[in-house]
Write an enzyme that holds these catalytic residues in place. Structure first.
Site, PDB file in Angstrom:
ATOM      1  N   ASP A  97       0.870  -1.167   0.000  1.00  0.00           N
ATOM      2  CA  ASP A  97       0.000   0.000   0.000  1.00  0.00           C
ATOM      3  C   ASP A  97       0.912   1.223   0.000  1.00  0.00           C
ATOM      4  OD1 ASP A  97      -2.166   1.677   0.116  1.00  0.00           O
ATOM      5  OD2 ASP A  97      -3.085   0.703   1.848  1.00  0.00           O
TER       6      ASP A  97
ATOM      7  N   ASP B 177      -0.200   5.343   0.466  1.00  0.00           N
ATOM      8  CA  ASP B 177      -0.520   6.464   1.343  1.00  0.00           C
ATOM      9  C   ASP B 177      -0.675   5.992   2.787  1.00  0.00           C
ATOM     10  OD1 ASP B 177      -1.034   8.686  -0.753  1.00  0.00           O
ATOM     11  OD2 ASP B 177      -2.238   7.004  -1.458  1.00  0.00           O
TER      12      ASP B 177
END
Length: 246
Positions: A33, A35
């Protein structure tokens, strides 16, 4: 972290060094992932770039999965470069904007268009895969009365409503989305990029996420959207890995 399934609900536990080495040693491709995991705002999380650099040097293939539909894959590769992460190509980034565009390219008949509540990045990903679209940007109500709103022109080619993060989300757009869905019935697809309801920011504050906009359209249309992004597995399983991750 590793997911553990016992007799109760699934939970995560921290991998000790030996177990972590075993997991990483057995994997040839690692998904990250972005952010809030690799970076916060415009600053890389401490040690993240160096850790990924070591993985890349060990021959691991690094890919990136994000629900953020307000950035193109090219924008993510540029941010990875800017923050000191190993070089990446757009084909290694699986953003919800790109995945939604790919989904619609597969699901829509040739020449069918999408009405988009979303960002220029979402429009750019649709353009890149050849899906006609309209809707991004500000929109105003077409007149002073509800009768005017219900008679605004509709594009005959629209066969899907796509909802992503849209800073210009408005009642006018919600009206138009509902009218496309009512006109097309089940043959008009309702697709959302993700259901993230709140986007945390630095300092403990937050802003509404795409999930709020998806829920507004679902409520008006009285139907459920197909969600492309995490945790829906389509964001990765909708692709042929040897082709798309090679």
């Amino acid at each position: 972290m590793a997911a553990m399934a016992g007799g109760g609900p699934r939970r995560c536990r921290r991998l000790e060094a030996e177990a972590a080495r075993a997991v990483l040693g057995a994997a040839d491709t690692l998904l990250f992932d972005c952010d809030g995991v690799l970076w916060r705002g415009e600053a890389a999380v401490g040690g993240a770039a160096a850790a990924l650099g070591r993985l890349a040097a060990a021959g691991k293939r690094l890919c990136y999965v994000t629900n953020n539909s307000s950035r193109t894959r090219a924008a993510y590769t540029e941010k990875l470069r800017r923050l000191g992460f190993p070089p990446a190509e757009p084909r290694h980034v699986f953003g919800s904007a790109y995945c939604a565009a790919r989904y619609l390219r597969q699901a829509l008949p040739l020449g069918a268009a999408a009405y988009v509540l979303g960002s220029p990045a979402l429009a750019a990903e649709l353009e890149a895969v050849g899906v006609p679209h309209l809707g991004p940007g500000p929109a105003a109500l077409p007149g002073p009365a509800p009768a005017d709103w219900a008679q605004a022109p509709l594009d005959p080619a629209v066969r899907a409503v796509l909802v992503g993060f849209d800073e210009h989300f408005s009642y006018a757009k919600l009206c138009q989305a509902l009218r496309y869905l009512l006109r097309g019935g089940p043959d008009c697809l309702l697709v959302g990029t993700n259901r993230d309801h709140r986007l945390p920011l630095e300092g403990g504050t937050a802003i509404p996420g795409t999930g709020c906009l998806v829920k507004a359209v679902e409520t008006a249309a009285q139907r459920e959207a197909f969600i492309v992004g995490k945790p829906n597995r389509w964001q990765l399983y909708g692709f042929t890995l040897p082709v798309d991750l090679s």
